[in-house]
Scaffold this active site. Structure first.
Site, PDB file in Angstrom:
ATOM      1  N   PHE A 115      39.463   9.277  24.274  1.00 53.38           N
ATOM      2  CA  PHE A 115      40.757   9.374  25.141  1.00 53.38           C
ATOM      3  C   PHE A 115      40.667  11.194  25.493  1.00 53.38           C
ATOM      4  O   PHE A 115      41.092  11.805  24.759  1.00 53.38           O
ATOM      5  CB  PHE A 115      41.753   8.864  24.662  1.00 53.38           C
ATOM      6  CG  PHE A 115      43.062   9.060  25.476  1.00 53.38           C
ATOM      7  CD1 PHE A 115      43.415   8.537  26.520  1.00 53.38           C
ATOM      8  CD2 PHE A 115      44.233  10.187  25.081  1.00 53.38           C
ATOM      9  CE1 PHE A 115      44.275   8.549  27.235  1.00 53.38           C
ATOM     10  CE2 PHE A 115      45.362   9.982  25.702  1.00 53.38           C
ATOM     11  CZ  PHE A 115      45.578   9.288  26.939  1.00 53.38           C
ATOM     12  N   VAL A 386      49.842  32.442  51.018  1.00 50.77           N
ATOM     13  CA  VAL A 386      48.429  32.402  51.957  1.00 50.77           C
ATOM     14  C   VAL A 386      48.788  31.615  52.947  1.00 50.77           C
ATOM     15  O   VAL A 386      49.428  30.574  53.172  1.00 50.77           O
ATOM     16  CB  VAL A 386      47.288  31.949  50.963  1.00 50.77           C
ATOM     17  CG1 VAL A 386      46.137  31.653  51.926  1.00 50.77           C
ATOM     18  CG2 VAL A 386      46.837  32.803  49.954  1.00 50.77           C
ATOM     19  N   ILE A 472      45.564  27.921  60.144  1.00 50.73           N
ATOM     20  CA  ILE A 472      44.672  27.107  60.618  1.00 50.73           C
ATOM     21  C   ILE A 472      44.684  26.587  61.928  1.00 50.73           C
ATOM     22  O   ILE A 472      43.827  26.482  62.737  1.00 50.73           O
ATOM     23  CB  ILE A 472      44.359  26.051  59.484  1.00 50.73           C
ATOM     24  CG1 ILE A 472      44.340  26.462  57.958  1.00 50.73           C
ATOM     25  CG2 ILE A 472      43.093  24.857  59.597  1.00 50.73           C
ATOM     26  CD1 ILE A 472      43.377  27.287  57.793  1.00 50.73           C
ATOM     27  N   GLU A 475      43.190  29.027  63.817  1.00 50.26           N
ATOM     28  CA  GLU A 475      41.726  28.926  63.809  1.00 50.26           C
ATOM     29  C   GLU A 475      41.252  28.125  64.992  1.00 50.26           C
ATOM     30  O   GLU A 475      40.181  28.054  65.363  1.00 50.26           O
ATOM     31  CB  GLU A 475      41.293  28.869  62.512  1.00 50.26           C
ATOM     32  CG  GLU A 475      41.319  30.135  61.675  1.00 50.26           C
ATOM     33  CD  GLU A 475      40.823  29.639  60.092  1.00 50.26           C
ATOM     34  OE1 GLU A 475      41.195  30.870  59.450  1.00 50.26           O
ATOM     35  OE2 GLU A 475      40.567  28.886  59.903  1.00 50.26           O
TER      36      GLU A 475
HETATM   37  P1  FAD Z   1      38.853  44.309  45.405  1.00 53.67           P
HETATM   38  O1  FAD Z   1      38.231  43.423  46.314  1.00 53.67           O
HETATM   39  O2  FAD Z   1      39.635  44.037  44.099  1.00 53.67           O
HETATM   40  O3  FAD Z   1      38.018  45.581  45.297  1.00 53.67           O
HETATM   41  C1  FAD Z   1      38.419  46.767  44.536  1.00 53.67           C
HETATM   42  C2  FAD Z   1      37.340  47.638  44.283  1.00 53.67           C
HETATM   43  O4  FAD Z   1      37.642  48.944  43.689  1.00 53.67           O
HETATM   44  C3  FAD Z   1      35.962  46.997  43.592  1.00 53.67           C
HETATM   45  O5  FAD Z   1      34.930  47.429  44.056  1.00 53.67           O
HETATM   46  C4  FAD Z   1      36.387  47.893  42.294  1.00 53.67           C
HETATM   47  O6  FAD Z   1      35.123  48.111  41.436  1.00 53.67           O
HETATM   48  C5  FAD Z   1      36.794  49.222  42.625  1.00 53.67           C
HETATM   49  N1  FAD Z   1      37.611  50.001  41.668  1.00 53.67           N
HETATM   50  C6  FAD Z   1      38.486  49.367  40.668  1.00 53.67           C
HETATM   51  N2  FAD Z   1      39.050  50.312  40.016  1.00 53.67           N
HETATM   52  C7  FAD Z   1      38.598  51.561  40.409  1.00 53.67           C
HETATM   53  C8  FAD Z   1      38.882  53.022  40.303  1.00 53.67           C
HETATM   54  N3  FAD Z   1      39.739  53.047  39.071  1.00 53.67           N
HETATM   55  N4  FAD Z   1      38.288  53.894  40.992  1.00 53.67           N
HETATM   56  C9  FAD Z   1      37.615  53.592  41.812  1.00 53.67           C
HETATM   57  N5  FAD Z   1      37.137  52.257  42.079  1.00 53.67           N
HETATM   58  C10 FAD Z   1      37.576  51.381  41.569  1.00 53.67           C
HETATM   59  N6  FAD Z   1      42.379  41.897  53.831  1.00 53.67           N
HETATM   60  C11 FAD Z   1      42.300  42.722  54.903  1.00 53.67           C
HETATM   61  O7  FAD Z   1      42.492  43.856  54.554  1.00 53.67           O
HETATM   62  N7  FAD Z   1      42.206  42.283  56.098  1.00 53.67           N
HETATM   63  C12 FAD Z   1      42.213  41.061  56.395  1.00 53.67           C
HETATM   64  O8  FAD Z   1      42.249  40.477  57.586  1.00 53.67           O
HETATM   65  C13 FAD Z   1      42.515  40.056  55.233  1.00 53.67           C
HETATM   66  N8  FAD Z   1      42.387  38.559  55.526  1.00 53.67           N
HETATM   67  C14 FAD Z   1      42.827  37.872  54.661  1.00 53.67           C
HETATM   68  C15 FAD Z   1      43.090  36.651  55.018  1.00 53.67           C
HETATM   69  C16 FAD Z   1      43.758  35.668  53.909  1.00 53.67           C
HETATM   70  C17 FAD Z   1      44.471  34.291  54.359  1.00 53.67           C
HETATM   71  C18 FAD Z   1      43.920  36.427  52.694  1.00 53.67           C
HETATM   72  C19 FAD Z   1      44.779  35.411  51.548  1.00 53.67           C
HETATM   73  C20 FAD Z   1      43.481  37.361  52.365  1.00 53.67           C
HETATM   74  C21 FAD Z   1      43.134  38.360  53.223  1.00 53.67           C
HETATM   75  N9  FAD Z   1      42.809  39.561  53.035  1.00 53.67           N
HETATM   76  C22 FAD Z   1      42.573  40.384  54.128  1.00 53.67           C
HETATM   77  C23 FAD Z   1      42.601  40.326  51.463  1.00 53.67           C
HETATM   78  C24 FAD Z   1      41.145  40.336  51.369  1.00 53.67           C
HETATM   79  O9  FAD Z   1      40.637  39.117  51.271  1.00 53.67           O
HETATM   80  C25 FAD Z   1      40.647  41.153  50.212  1.00 53.67           C
HETATM   81  O10 FAD Z   1      40.752  40.312  49.093  1.00 53.67           O
HETATM   82  C26 FAD Z   1      41.240  42.425  49.855  1.00 53.67           C
HETATM   83  O11 FAD Z   1      41.576  43.001  51.145  1.00 53.67           O
HETATM   84  C27 FAD Z   1      40.296  43.144  49.141  1.00 53.67           C
HETATM   85  O12 FAD Z   1      41.155  43.983  48.424  1.00 53.67           O
HETATM   86  P2  FAD Z   1      40.430  45.419  47.990  1.00 53.67           P
HETATM   87  O13 FAD Z   1      39.189  45.680  48.528  1.00 53.67           O
HETATM   88  O14 FAD Z   1      41.470  46.298  47.728  1.00 53.67           O
HETATM   89  O15 FAD Z   1      40.237  44.947  46.248  1.00 53.67           O
END
Ligand code: FAD
Length: 580
Positions: A115, A386, A472, A475
């Site tokens: 189960f 979201v 959506i 889109e």
């Molecule tokens: P992460 O992807 O987490 O990257 C962080 C990076 O930093 C990694 O490469 C990591 O290795 C590095 N890092 C970590 N610590 C350190 C440190 N101490 N020193 C140096 N490097 C370090 N975002 C947008 O900007 N535009 C959009 O149009 C957009 N559309 C979206 C639509 C929806 C519906 C949603 C929910 C989100 C959307 N987002 C958008 C968010 C987007 O998808 C990304 O997730 C987000 O922007 C990525 O963020 P990031 O690069 O800051 O973080």
């Protein structure tokens, strides 16, 4: 003689040693030994009862996003385990550490199709950085200790599956957790040659910008100082909002759809991008392919992952930016580009301000965000859902570095805000916590308003109801499709919330909005404010860039006619003015 302890109690002791003092979940028969241990150790390990396991893992993910520390959740065998998955993926995608404890049937029933028994490890193989089933009672503390180490090391999810009979067994109480020995965050120092090369490129550029992501969250001060010193306007991923104050005139927020117009304009105009601590995935649509690119990241595999890179700097953001600051010469006079970028931002802010007093019914979102901004404490935590609400929140929340924001940024799972608010409020009971959702996201998890009520969490839940999956719907419009499956049945969510034990309000106009916010200001428990908004698409800033060299003159003309009339000026026109 060594004292004895139940294996489940010993496991919780290890978690406590790592600083975990609460866990989200829902009990089940296959988790009875751990539930017993949670009862035994209630003074040191608080059990937070949620009404769906997914809410538990999303709460833990939200918490870890804000604290940077591991958070924990659990589910029992079978359905409880399956329900965990969504929040685990959210943690994985946004790179935060999480521990998930999963129930399993007793060892004598395993592999007999008993189960609720399922083979759990394959299911978690993709989401987890560590994914083990405990084999003996004696190893339970050590397995959990390793799981936590791995979650921290990889900023990911560790899953420990526990056949429930093992947790009941008495074992020696002598395990030494490694929490005090564990080290993290030692990164290579930037190479001097890379810093020199980077500065040469910045100096040679005409339109240099700083783009930062959440990896730069400890480097806000350095980003601001470098921007000011080298006169480089700033922008970020949507997720990095809050690292620099939104009111900084040289910070444009983000590019894309969850974005601002000056953010999109800046990305498109840049001929050099100092790209710091980000893995922004939509850069190919916005950055020029021939723009020079300097990338700072602690992960060598991320350098060059999204764009060709001219100088890669493998180092921590703060250290590398400080090295750039130390080695650079100040640009004394603001460049034309820097001034034009700031003028473009000012134009956008003016345009936005034109809607904040709107008394339109159904309501526009701007007055709602005005009320939120006015009421937000300096240390407020905003948990965004979201959908269109992600766009609105990123555009209209007026944040500064003392505040925090969570979003299911990469995994983009709807229904993340109410759970993340539960998680962040649990971690920071003295801070003001918001959940801001659309009606689509809210109705996926609204049962857990009852959890907020049970623990009297003073969370302010704002629901923007437009009876549509609006993100959506837009889109489908862009693809020329008929609206298909996007209209949703509305409800009186204020009344629903009242029935669940919160203070509920359903708001149709400015007067009702003000009454609801005034009540929220003094509330001691959860408040839900359902705001009935017009189903209007947020301004599609990603489509508003004007470039007569590549765009058809009619499109340029159409923009000018439509948006110039409202006061929005194309960046190209502003830039030409400054560079004339
Ligand atoms: P992460 O992807 O987490 O990257 C962080 C990076 O930093 C990694 O490469 C990591 O290795 C590095 N890092 C970590 N610590 C350190 C440190 N101490 N020193 C140096 N490097 C370090 N975002 C947008 O900007 N535009 C959009 O149009 C957009 N559309 C979206 C639509 C929806 C519906 C949603 C929910 C989100 C959307 N987002 C958008 C968010 C987007 O998808 C990304 O997730 C987000 O922007 C990525 O963020 P990031 O690069 O800051 O973080």
């Amino acid at each position: 003689m060594v004292e004895k302890i139940n294996a489940s109690d010993a496991m919780l002791k290890v978690m406590e040693a790592w600083g975990i003092d609460h866990i989200f979940g829902l009990p089940g028969g296959s988790f009875d030994s751990t539930m017993n241990a949670l009862h035994n150790r209630q003074k040191t390990m608080r059990y937070i009862q949620v009404r769906h396991e997914e809410v538990g893992t999303l709460a833990a993910a939200g918490e870890a996003k804000v604290t940077g520390k591991i958070a924990a959740a659990f589910g029992s065998a079978g359905p409880g385990a399956v329900h965990l998955l969504n929040g685990l993926y959210d943690a994985k995608y946004d790179n935060v550490p999480m521990l998930a404890l999963v129930g399993q049937v007793a060892t004598n029933m395993m592999n007999t199709d008993y189960f609720q028994e399922m083979n759990e490890n394959p299911m978690f193989a993709d989401v987890a950085v560590y994914n083990r089933t405990v084999m003996t009672a004696a190893q339970m503390p050590a397995v959990v200790d390793q799981a936590i180490q791995q979650a921290y090391k990889h900023n990911g999810v560790a899953v420990v599956t526990i056949p429930t009979d093992l947790g009941w067994q008495a074992i020696d109480d002598n395990f030494e957790p490694t929490a005090n020995l564990f080290q993290q965050g030692h990164y290579p120092l930037p190479r001097t040659t890379d810093i020199t090369d980077a500065l040469k490129l910045i100096k040679a550029a005409k339109h240099p910008i700083i783009y930062f992501g959440q990896g730069a969250k400890a480097a806000g001060q350095q980003i601001g100082a470098l921007s000011e010193k080298l006169k480089m306007p700033m922008m970020s991923s949507a997720l990095a909002k809050g690292i620099i104050a939104d009111q900084n005139p040289a910070y444009m927020v983000s590019a894309g759809r969850v974005a601002t117009k000056p953010g999109v304009d800046l990305a498109k105009a840049a001929d050099l991008i100092l790209f710091v601590g980000s893995n922004y995935e939509f850069g190919a649509y916005f950055f020029k392919p021939d723009a020079k690119f300097i990338q700072i990241d602690i992960d060598a595999t991320k350098i060059g992952h999204r764009h060709h890179v001219d100088v890669g700097i493998l180092a921590d953001a703060k250290t590398a930016l400080q090295a750039l600051l130390d080695a650079s010469q100040a640009v004394e006079t603001p460049t034309d580009f820097y001034q034009a970028a700031m003028a473009n931002k000012a134009n956008w802010e003016d345009w936005k301000a034109g809607f904040t007093e709107s008394d339109q019914v159904p309501m526009r979102v701007e007055p709602v965000f005005k009320a939120i901004n006015e009421m937000a404490n300096d240390d407020a935590i905003f948990n965004l859902d979201v959908g269109n609400v992600s766009i609105d929140g990123v555009r209209f929340l007026d944040m500064h570095p003392g505040q925090k924001m969570t979003l299911s940024a990469w995994y983009a799972t709807m229904g993340c805000a109410v759970p993340a608010a539960i998680g962040t409020q649990t971690a920071f009971p003295d801070r003001q916590v918001w959940s801001i959702s659309g009606d689509g996201g809210f109705t996926m998890v609204m049962q857990d308003i009852i959890t907020q009520a049970k623990y009297q969490m003073p969370i302010i839940n704002v629901v923007l109801s437009n009876d549509s999956f609006g993100f959506i719907e837009a889109e489908q419009d862009d693809k020329g499709q008929p609206h298909s499956g996007v209209a949703i049945q509305g409800a009186d969510y204020g009344a629903v919330a009242t029935a669940l034990g919160a203070q509920g309000f359903t708001v149709h106009n400015l007067t009702e909005l003000k009454t609801a916010f005034a009540a929220a200001k003094i509330a001691k428990g959860p408040v839900v404010i359902d705001v009935k908004i017009a189903n209007e698409r947020p301004l599609p800033v990603e489509q508003l860039v004007i470039d007569p060299e590549t765009q058809d003159p009619q499109a340029v003309e159409a923009f000018i006619k439509k948006y110039h009339a409202q006061g929005l000026i194309p960046f190209r026109a502003i830039l030409e003015q400054y560079e004339a």
